[in-house]
Scaffold this motif. Structure first.
Motif, PDB file in Angstrom:
ATOM      1  N   VAL A   1      -4.003   0.708  -2.524  1.00 39.04           N
ATOM      2  CA  VAL A   1      -3.657  -0.661  -2.186  1.00 39.04           C
ATOM      3  C   VAL A   1      -3.324  -1.394  -3.481  1.00 39.04           C
ATOM      4  O   VAL A   1      -4.082  -1.323  -4.447  1.00 39.04           O
TER       5      VAL A   1
ATOM      6  N   PHE B   1      -6.947  -0.784   7.454  1.00 43.76           N
ATOM      7  CA  PHE B   1      -6.748   0.670   7.463  1.00 43.76           C
ATOM      8  C   PHE B   1      -7.929   1.328   8.163  1.00 43.76           C
ATOM      9  O   PHE B   1      -9.082   1.084   7.802  1.00 43.76           O
TER      10      PHE B   1
ATOM     11  N   ILE C   1       0.286   5.528   1.108  1.00 44.64           N
ATOM     12  CA  ILE C   1      -0.646   6.552   1.564  1.00 44.64           C
ATOM     13  C   ILE C   1      -0.236   7.892   0.977  1.00 44.64           C
ATOM     14  O   ILE C   1       0.947   8.262   1.033  1.00 44.64           O
TER      15      ILE C   1
ATOM     16  N   LEU D   1      -3.490  -6.710   6.884  1.00 45.36           N
ATOM     17  CA  LEU D   1      -3.473  -5.270   7.078  1.00 45.36           C
ATOM     18  C   LEU D   1      -4.895  -4.715   7.129  1.00 45.36           C
ATOM     19  O   LEU D   1      -5.762  -5.165   6.388  1.00 45.36           O
TER      20      LEU D   1
ATOM     21  N   PRO E   1      -2.433   2.568   8.985  1.00 47.23           N
ATOM     22  CA  PRO E   1      -2.328   1.156   8.625  1.00 47.23           C
ATOM     23  C   PRO E   1      -2.011   0.333   9.874  1.00 47.23           C
ATOM     24  O   PRO E   1      -1.133   0.695  10.649  1.00 47.23           O
TER      25      PRO E   1
ATOM     26  N   VAL F   1      -5.483   6.101   0.515  1.00 46.37           N
ATOM     27  CA  VAL F   1      -4.533   4.989   0.507  1.00 46.37           C
ATOM     28  C   VAL F   1      -4.729   4.202  -0.776  1.00 46.37           C
ATOM     29  O   VAL F   1      -5.853   3.921  -1.197  1.00 46.37           O
TER      30      VAL F   1
ATOM     31  N   ILE G   1      -4.827   8.370   7.799  1.00 48.67           N
ATOM     32  CA  ILE G   1      -5.140   6.960   7.609  1.00 48.67           C
ATOM     33  C   ILE G   1      -4.102   6.145   8.374  1.00 48.67           C
ATOM     34  O   ILE G   1      -2.900   6.392   8.271  1.00 48.67           O
TER      35      ILE G   1
ATOM     36  N   TYR H   1       0.841  -1.200   0.000  1.00 51.93           N
ATOM     37  CA  TYR H   1       0.000   0.000   0.000  1.00 51.93           C
ATOM     38  C   TYR H   1       0.872   1.243   0.000  1.00 51.93           C
ATOM     39  O   TYR H   1       2.083   1.191   0.273  1.00 51.93           O
TER      40      TYR H   1
ATOM     41  N   HIS I   1      -9.309   5.166   9.923  1.00 51.26           N
ATOM     42  CA  HIS I   1      -9.121   6.591   9.693  1.00 51.26           C
ATOM     43  C   HIS I   1      -9.334   7.377  10.982  1.00 51.26           C
ATOM     44  O   HIS I   1     -10.296   7.136  11.706  1.00 51.26           O
TER      45      HIS I   1
END
Ligand SMILES: [Zn+2]
Lengths: 265, 365
Positions: free
Chosen positions: A20, A158, A10, A156, A102, A18, A100, A8, A160
């Protein structure tokens, strides 16, 4: 089902998104409303449940759906597959200013508890669950802290955070008191409770922040400086239609701003 | 040797914790890069995990000194494994585990108490209403016994005043005069000052308002075949006042609506208006009817009026046919009631009675 390992990137500072990267055959799950762009080869599909192995079987799916109904979330998750023969990217954008985060679930023990509206996207295989806090105090006063989202898996995810992100590592027994709205996520090793701080009189006659979330270590917590609810309150209060007054920022620019802000209709 | 999957937090470890294996019997805690041991002297135990199913064992690192930085915590969050640890605590930790279990029970008790109190609070209005339905008769009797004659008269007068606009009163004619005369004979010596009213209405009905107001419909008057039959009806109605049946009945009606108003939060129900509304539909129990019959019979005898008019009117109503008259819907008549009346008349023996002095029957309005 094995977790899909995703790469990913950002982008942005205050309004982030983000990107991916999915290998052929890989997939990510995300909120459809957060999708920003996707390259050739990515197929968007709406599925019942969250596509994780844990929700296999009709009963598991129904149970998951029931929980999502209770919390008012949509019954369906959007899954983004890479059906092409080369790598392809799909991007998810944050819906309001912030950061964001991760989180590699494998490094924190496999589970993350987060605020309902903070989830952005995750690798396929991460299961999206609902966790109810069973403490009476949280049930009675919790509001935002009562029903949380639970992300399980070892890939993973994500989430916010609104405004500026604060990551706090709490040692065993170390406590931190925060506004309930400022909690984005925490490890399940962290004890989460709602405590009433102040006098009964001030509770009856108004006042903000009388109820605090008490986070007790060990573990990592992610905090946001600007909860969406605060931002929304501010905007509503400032909106002329809601009785707020329009305040000009600087005399000349303020006058021009009214003409130039584009949204005049 | 039982190995438990746990997560260890402590000095030198990643802040988000270290996945590790805990040999419960030896106390050895090991992970890829290191190992440590659960102390044999107990630290603290508490419930852990967002779902409160896990368990945390915490202790102070003797070398790093006091403070959060020197603390270690071992967490077992999987519900099944945590339950096994609870069932068989590690050596040296039994006492703190027992204390935790006691605290959990006490907390569960408090929680149950809290929820029940909340439930009771929510269910209280319902319970009140239910209780009132079950005890309505007793409560109405008790409430009626606390009402003075003066208050009863005031309530009756107010109710009657409220219904008056809807009644076609015919109090100036010959029939009304007969009614008053008969009524006066039947109520001599009563604590109530009776007022008898004739209403032009084709339905066969009569009713008694608390405090001494008796209303007779012209339809009933027309249905009677003799003054004795009318006297029988009057004697019966008067006893509903004397025995305070009307008052009790109205208390019951008002009480229920009052409780209902309280439960539903609408306290501004018009009381007298309501009382008036129900006055014509006041229902009496079979017991009350029997009481009114027998007391009415006695009153007729005292007044020197032939009580045969009472059962005779029952027969008249039977012969009338068609829909049952309103009088019978509010004053439940039954075979048992008639038999009881006949038996009582038999017991009183036969007396010679002067026929009532009204030549042409029924009298004109
Ligand atoms: Zn009766």
């Amino acid at each position: 089902m094995a977790m899909d390992v995703v790469d990913y990137e950002i982008f942005g500072n205050e309004m982030q998104y983000v990107e991916v990267e999915l290998d052929p055959g890989e997939a990510a799950i995300g909120e459809a409303g957060a999708m920003m762009m996707m390259q050739d080869g990515i197929q968007m599909d709406t599925i019942f449940g969250d596509g994780s192995a844990q929700q296999g079987g009709l009963f598991g799916k129904l149970l998951g759906a029931g929980k999502r109904l209770v919390t008012g979330e949509s019954l369906f998750t959007t899954i983004f597959h890479n059906e092409g023969r080369s790598k392809a990217r799909v991007a998810f954008a944050a819906l309001y200013p912030g950061k964001i985060i991760p989180v590699d679930l494998s490094t924190i023990g496999g589970t993350l508890i987060c605020q309902k509206d903070s989830f952005l996207c995750a690798a396929r295989g991460v299961s999206l669950g609902i966790a109810f806090n069973r403490k009476l105090g949280v049930g009675l006063f919790g509001g935002e802290g009562f029903i949380m989202q639970k992300l399980d898996g070892d890939g993973l995810a994500f989430v916010h955070a609104g405004g500026t992100l604060a990551v706090k590592d709490l040692a065993p027994g170390e406590t931190l008191r925060v506004d309930t709205g400022c909690v984005v996520a925490f490890q399940p090793s962290v004890d989460f409770d709602i405590q009433y701080v102040g006098k009964l009189k001030s509770a009856l006659f108004g006042g903000e922040g009388l109820f605090f979330a008490t986070l007790r270590g060990p573990g990592r917590v992610w905090l946001q400086s600007l909860p969406l609810s605060r931002l929304a309150n501010r905007i509503v209060m400032a909106a002329p239609a809601a009785g707020g007054s329009r305040r000009d920022e600087g005399s000349l620019l303020g006058g021009l701003g009214g003409l130039l802000d584009g949204d005049n209709d | 040797m039982e190995a438990i999957n746990a997560r260890l937090f402590g000095p030198g470890l990643p802040p988000a914790g270290q996945t590790c294996t805990w040999q419960r019997d030896s106390g050895l805690i090991s992970w890829a890069e290191g190992r440590t041991r659960l102390p044999a002297t107990a630290g603290e135990v508490r419930v852990a995990g967002f779902d409160l199913q896990g368990i945390e064992l915490a202790w102070q690192d003797a070398r790093s000194g006091a403070g959060a930085q020197g603390r270690w915590a071992l967490q077992v969050l999987a519900a099944g494994e945590a339950a096994r640890v609870r069932a068989a605590p590690p050596a040296g930790w039994h006492e703190v585990f027992a204390k935790l279990a006691g605290g959990r029970r006490a907390r569960r008790g408090r929680l149950a108490l809290g929820w029940s109190a909340l439930l009771l609070f929510l269910a209280l209005p319902l319970l009140l209403v239910l209780g009132f339905f079950l005890l309505a008769d007793d409560l109405a009797g008790w409430a009626a016994s606390r009402v003075s004659v003066k208050q009863e008269v005031a309530l009756g007068d107010a109710s009657f005043a409220a219904m008056k606009p809807r009644l076609a009163l015919r109090d100036d004619g010959e029939a009304a005069a007969v009614l008053r005369e008969l009524g006066a004979r039947l109520t001599r010596g009563s604590v109530y000052t009776y007022r008898f009213h004739l209403v032009e209405d084709k339905s066969i009905n009569a009713f008694a308002v608390p405090g001494g107001i008796v209303v007779v419909h012209s339809g009933l008057l027309a249905a009677t075949r003799s003054p004795e039959e009318l006297a029988g009806v009057l004697a019966h109605e008067v006893q509903h006042v004397e025995l305070r049946h009307s008052l009790k009945s109205i208390m019951k009606q008002l009480g229920l609506s009052a409780v209902w108003a309280m439960a539903s939060g609408d306290l501004a129900g018009a009381m007298t208006g309501k009382a008036a509304q129900h006055m014509m539909e006041l229902k009496f129990s079979r017991d009350a009817e029997r009481e009114a019959d027998s007391a009415g019979l006695d009153a007729l005898l005292r007044a020197g009026i032939d009580p045969a008019g009472m059962p005779a009117f029952f027969a008249t109503l039977d012969k009338a046919g068609g829909a049952p008259p309103a009088l019978l819907s509010t004053h439940p008549a039954s075979a048992a009631r008639r038999e009881a009346l006949a038996a009582r008349m038999q017991a009183k023996g036969s007396h010679p009675f002067e026929p009532l002095p009204y030549r042409s029957w029924p009298p004109a309005l």
